[in-house]
Enzyme design. Structure first.
Site, short mmCIF file in Angstrom:
data_model
loop_
_atom_site.label_atom_id
_atom_site.label_comp_id
_atom_site.label_asym_id
_atom_site.label_seq_id
_atom_site.Cartn_x
_atom_site.Cartn_y
_atom_site.Cartn_z
N HIS A 18 0.76 -1.11 -0.09
CA HIS A 18 -0.10 0.08 0.09
C HIS A 18 0.72 1.31 0.09
O HIS A 18 0.43 2.17 -0.67
CB HIS A 18 -0.93 -0.06 1.26
CG HIS A 18 -1.92 -1.04 0.99
ND1 HIS A 18 -2.59 -1.69 2.34
CD2 HIS A 18 -2.61 -1.73 -0.15
CE1 HIS A 18 -3.66 -2.38 1.66
NE2 HIS A 18 -3.56 -2.49 0.32
N HIS A 41 -8.45 -7.90 -7.75
CA HIS A 41 -8.86 -8.55 -6.33
C HIS A 41 -8.82 -7.67 -5.30
O HIS A 41 -8.18 -7.29 -4.55
CB HIS A 41 -7.86 -9.56 -6.02
CG HIS A 41 -7.71 -10.66 -7.09
ND1 HIS A 41 -7.01 -10.29 -8.51
CD2 HIS A 41 -7.87 -12.13 -7.36
CE1 HIS A 41 -7.05 -11.70 -8.95
NE2 HIS A 41 -7.47 -12.72 -8.34
N SER A 102 -6.81 -1.46 -0.67
CA SER A 102 -6.53 -0.78 -1.94
C SER A 102 -7.58 0.10 -2.58
O SER A 102 -7.09 1.17 -3.09
CB SER A 102 -5.82 -1.93 -2.98
OG SER A 102 -6.70 -2.98 -3.19
N GLU A 120 -14.15 -8.08 -7.40
CA GLU A 120 -14.22 -8.85 -6.28
C GLU A 120 -15.11 -10.10 -6.49
O GLU A 120 -16.28 -10.08 -6.77
CB GLU A 120 -14.51 -8.42 -5.10
CG GLU A 120 -14.74 -9.04 -3.77
CD GLU A 120 -13.44 -9.86 -3.23
OE1 GLU A 120 -12.22 -9.48 -3.07
OE2 GLU A 120 -13.53 -11.17 -3.02
N ASP A 145 -14.86 -12.48 -11.74
CA ASP A 145 -13.32 -13.25 -11.53
C ASP A 145 -12.28 -11.95 -12.18
O ASP A 145 -12.34 -11.71 -13.27
CB ASP A 145 -13.28 -14.23 -12.22
CG ASP A 145 -11.89 -15.00 -12.26
OD1 ASP A 145 -10.96 -14.36 -12.10
OD2 ASP A 145 -11.86 -16.18 -12.90
N GLY A 146 -11.36 -11.57 -11.37
CA GLY A 146 -10.76 -10.42 -11.59
C GLY A 146 -9.56 -10.81 -12.81
O GLY A 146 -9.18 -9.96 -13.61
N ASP A 166 -3.71 -8.44 -7.11
CA ASP A 166 -3.22 -8.62 -5.84
C ASP A 166 -4.35 -10.07 -5.56
O ASP A 166 -4.96 -9.90 -4.40
CB ASP A 166 -3.91 -7.51 -4.94
CG ASP A 166 -3.24 -7.85 -3.55
OD1 ASP A 166 -2.64 -8.79 -3.12
OD2 ASP A 166 -3.85 -6.87 -2.66
C1 LIG Z 1 -5.25 -10.21 -0.91
S1 LIG Z 1 -7.08 -9.88 -1.24
C2 LIG Z 1 -7.02 -8.27 -1.70
C3 LIG Z 1 -6.56 -7.26 -1.03
C4 LIG Z 1 -6.77 -5.86 -1.48
N1 LIG Z 1 -6.24 -5.76 -2.98
C5 LIG Z 1 -6.11 -4.78 -0.77
O1 LIG Z 1 -4.90 -4.40 -1.01
O2 LIG Z 1 -6.45 -4.32 0.05
C6 LIG Z 1 -7.46 -10.70 -2.39
C7 LIG Z 1 -8.92 -10.86 -2.62
O3 LIG Z 1 -9.34 -11.82 -3.72
C8 LIG Z 1 -10.68 -12.21 -3.65
N2 LIG Z 1 -10.70 -13.13 -4.91
C9 LIG Z 1 -10.19 -14.55 -5.14
N3 LIG Z 1 -10.05 -15.02 -5.92
C10 LIG Z 1 -10.61 -13.97 -6.91
C11 LIG Z 1 -10.73 -13.72 -8.26
N4 LIG Z 1 -10.56 -14.87 -8.92
N5 LIG Z 1 -11.14 -12.86 -8.79
C12 LIG Z 1 -11.67 -11.70 -8.02
N6 LIG Z 1 -11.22 -11.58 -6.58
C13 LIG Z 1 -10.90 -12.83 -6.03
C14 LIG Z 1 -10.48 -12.73 -2.25
O4 LIG Z 1 -11.93 -12.83 -1.74
C15 LIG Z 1 -9.79 -11.63 -1.50
O5 LIG Z 1 -10.74 -10.44 -1.11
#
Ligand SMILES: C[S@@+](CC[C@H](N)C(=O)[O-])C[C@H]1O[C@@H](n2cnc3c(N)ncnc32)[C@H](O)[C@@H]1O
Length: 280
Positions: A18, A41, A102, A120, A145-146, A166
């Site tokens: 961050h 994500h 983020s 998300e 799906d990201g 991420d």
């Molecule tokens: C490491 S965290 C993200 C933290 C965030 N970027 C931050 O810095 O505050 C990863 C997130 O991705 C989500 N996630 C898991 N697989 C995913 C996918 N295929 N596409 C989007 N989100 C996903 C999880 O539920 C989780 O909330």
């Protein structure tokens, strides 16, 4: 999908990611033209560090919990970290009232003309995310799906901006998915800035990923890794690949990373690594 970021919010890896994210966004905001953020994500957007999850691991105490005061920071490091700490907001009793993920950091650094897309996949995290940003017309939160999203959302109409990938590193093929999604997006938008987060748990997987970036067409790619040393029974090393970094970014990261390596150290072996993977 078991991963919930609330257990890890504000830990050393979040602080590193961050603090550098803030530098990238500030740089984008220096030019008049609008920019776009694609956060693949996104998580819940913000975290209550007095909640059950954060209390159970206490990880934030070794991260943002150590930055309530920037003791021992050189003047440049303190100045570079100040905007990140402003995004974090007030501390009460050594704990931030709310730790920004983020998406909230992005929102705090966007101007009226900038836009963001937050993906998300997990339904409960998405609900929290969508609620938090429902009234901000600059932001679109999508339950998607990201890895799919990133290919669809670049290049943005603004032609300037940042893609943050991420992932939670739950899938066995997560490094490959991260690399593939970056390569797809980069082919469509080679002038965007990209930040790719990864944990350093399995050195062989990290090596293969780094080699993938090195062999890619990325014009300039930097590898930044922070280790907090110590015994290593918990994650103690984390990395960020930044593709097309602004020209001041490497120097800024060196100041920030050197300070964090010293301030967040858990024992022997704390260090910062910065390596140019492609470009000069
Ligand atoms: C490491 S965290 C993200 C933290 C965030 N970027 C931050 O810095 O505050 C990863 C997130 O991705 C989500 N996630 C898991 N697989 C995913 C996918 N295929 N596409 C989007 N989100 C996903 C999880 O539920 C989780 O909330």
């Amino acid at each position: 999908m078991n991963y919930r970021h609330a257990f890890h919010a504000g830990n050393f890896a979040d602080v590193f990611k961050h603090a550098l994210l803030v530098r990238l966004l500030l740089y984008l905001g220096r030019k008049d033209a609008p920019f776009r953020i694609v956060d693949t994500h996104a998580g819940e957007g913000a975290y209550d560090l007095s909640g059950d999850e954060a209390e159970r691991t206490g990880e934030w105490r070794g991260g943002i919990g150590r930055l309530a005061e920037l003791s021992g920071a050189t003047e440049p490091a303190a100045a570079l970290l100040k905007p990140y700490l402003e995004c974090v907001g007030p501390f009460v009793g050594g704990r931030p009232l709310l730790y920004p993920g983020s998406p909230l950091i992005s929102q705090r650094l966007m101007r009226a003309k900038d836009r963001a897309i937050f993906c998300e996949l997990r339904p409960d995290a998405f609900d929290a995310l969508a609620r938090r940003f429902a009234r901000d017309k600059r932001v679109k939160a999508i339950n998607l799906d990201g890895y799919t999203g990133v290919g669809a959302f670049v290049p943005p109409v603004e032609r300037r901006g940042l893609v943050l990938i991420d992932p939670p590193f739950e899938r066995v093929d997560e490094f490959q998915a991260l690399l593939d999604s970056f390569l797809t997006a980069y082919r469509k938008w080679p002038t965007g800035t990209y930040a790719l987060w990864y944990p350093v748990k399995d050195p062989a997987q990290v090596r293969a990923f780094i080699e993938g970036i090195r062999r890619s067409e990325a014009r300039r790619a930097l590898r930044l890794e922070l280790s907090i040393g110590g015994s290593g029974d918990r994650l103690n090393r984390t990395g960020l690949i930044v593709v097309n970094p602004p020209y001041v970014f490497e120097d800024e990261s060196r100041e920030i990373g050197a300070y964090l390596a010293q301030r967040l150290a858990q024992g022997q072996g704390a260090e910062l690594l910065i390596e140019t993977l492609t470009g000069e």
